[in-house]
Scaffold this motif. Structure first.
Motif, PDB file in Angstrom:
ATOM      1  N   THR A 142      85.146  34.459  66.788  1.00 39.18           N
ATOM      2  CA  THR A 142      83.701  34.385  66.552  1.00 39.18           C
ATOM      3  C   THR A 142      83.409  33.637  65.257  1.00 39.18           C
ATOM      4  O   THR A 142      82.523  32.769  65.204  1.00 39.18           O
ATOM      5  CB  THR A 142      83.096  35.801  66.495  1.00 39.18           C
ATOM      6  N   GLY A 143      84.173  33.947  64.219  1.00 40.51           N
ATOM      7  CA  GLY A 143      84.002  33.237  62.947  1.00 40.51           C
ATOM      8  C   GLY A 143      84.393  31.774  63.053  1.00 40.51           C
ATOM      9  O   GLY A 143      83.712  30.890  62.516  1.00 40.51           O
ATOM     10  N   ALA A 144      85.503  31.503  63.764  1.00 44.29           N
ATOM     11  CA  ALA A 144      85.964  30.124  63.918  1.00 44.29           C
ATOM     12  C   ALA A 144      84.980  29.284  64.727  1.00 44.29           C
ATOM     13  O   ALA A 144      84.863  28.074  64.504  1.00 44.29           O
ATOM     14  CB  ALA A 144      87.341  30.099  64.582  1.00 44.29           C
ATOM     15  N   ALA A 145      84.262  29.924  65.647  1.00 38.81           N
ATOM     16  CA  ALA A 145      83.266  29.202  66.456  1.00 38.81           C
ATOM     17  C   ALA A 145      81.961  28.991  65.695  1.00 38.81           C
ATOM     18  O   ALA A 145      81.051  28.324  66.192  1.00 38.81           O
ATOM     19  CB  ALA A 145      82.998  29.956  67.757  1.00 38.81           C
ATOM     20  N   GLY A 146      81.853  29.554  64.500  1.00 35.97           N
ATOM     21  CA  GLY A 146      80.652  29.362  63.695  1.00 35.97           C
ATOM     22  C   GLY A 146      79.490  30.253  64.115  1.00 35.97           C
ATOM     23  O   GLY A 146      78.334  29.975  63.780  1.00 35.97           O
TER      24      GLY A 146
END
Length: 178
Positions: free
Chosen positions: A96-100
């Protein structure tokens, strides 16, 4: 066993597809409220499908486990399932964080559809080819392991029992001689 896994995987992917439709707001364009569409999504259908997938896995495990080790094996499976749940939650947080994706002000859900599509629709489908290697092509009622050899005593224990029996018979023979 394989066909049950395939069916539950496809049902899970279908439920996630409903989530994709909600994320992209297609249901609103079709005049269907979110609360009705949500009933067919992963949050409601997913747990039920997981129970359907879990039952054949437990039956398969019970057929593969030697007699007397069922509770130990079930405890190990429960532990691995809990561990897998924790790992998947952590990987989900990272993805989720990596997808922004941001859930706090200012919110950003631009890549949510891609993330759900990849993680909930595409990745589960990759497990289906693995079933040809990892899951036997048998019915749930079929016998997997021949139980006859499982009732025999292990070699080391069998030798110890035979030794004790021989000593006992030897004492009985000596007592009769006297």
């Amino acid at each position: 066993f394989r066909k049950l896994f395939w069916v539950t995987t496809l049902m899970q992917v279908l439920a996630s597809a409903f989530d994709l439709l909600i994320i992209n707001r297609y249901n609103v364009a079709w005049g269907i409220p979110d609360k009705w569409f949500y009933m067919f999504g992963d949050a409601i259908i997913g747990p039920a499908v997981m129970m359907f997938a879990f039952m054949p896995a437990i039956v398969l495990t019970s057929k593969l486990v030697p007699k007397g080790l069922e509770s130990t094996t079930y405890a190990l499976l429960a532990g691995f399932q809990n561990f897998g749940g924790v790992v998947s939650s952590q990987v989900g947080i990272w993805a989720t964080g990596a997808a922004g994706i941001e859930t706090e002000e200012p919110c950003n859900f631009d890549n949510l559809a891609w993330l759900v599509g990849i993680c909930h629709c595409i990745l589960p489908l990759f497990a289906i080819p693995l079933t040809f290697v990892l899951i036997p092509d048998l019915l749930m009622s079929d016998k997997i392991i021949d139980d006859e050899h499982l009732n025999e005593e292990p070699t080391l224990a069998g030798e110890a029992v035979a030794l004790v029996k021989d000593e006992g018979e030897g004492k009985d023979a000596k007592a009769k001689d006297q």
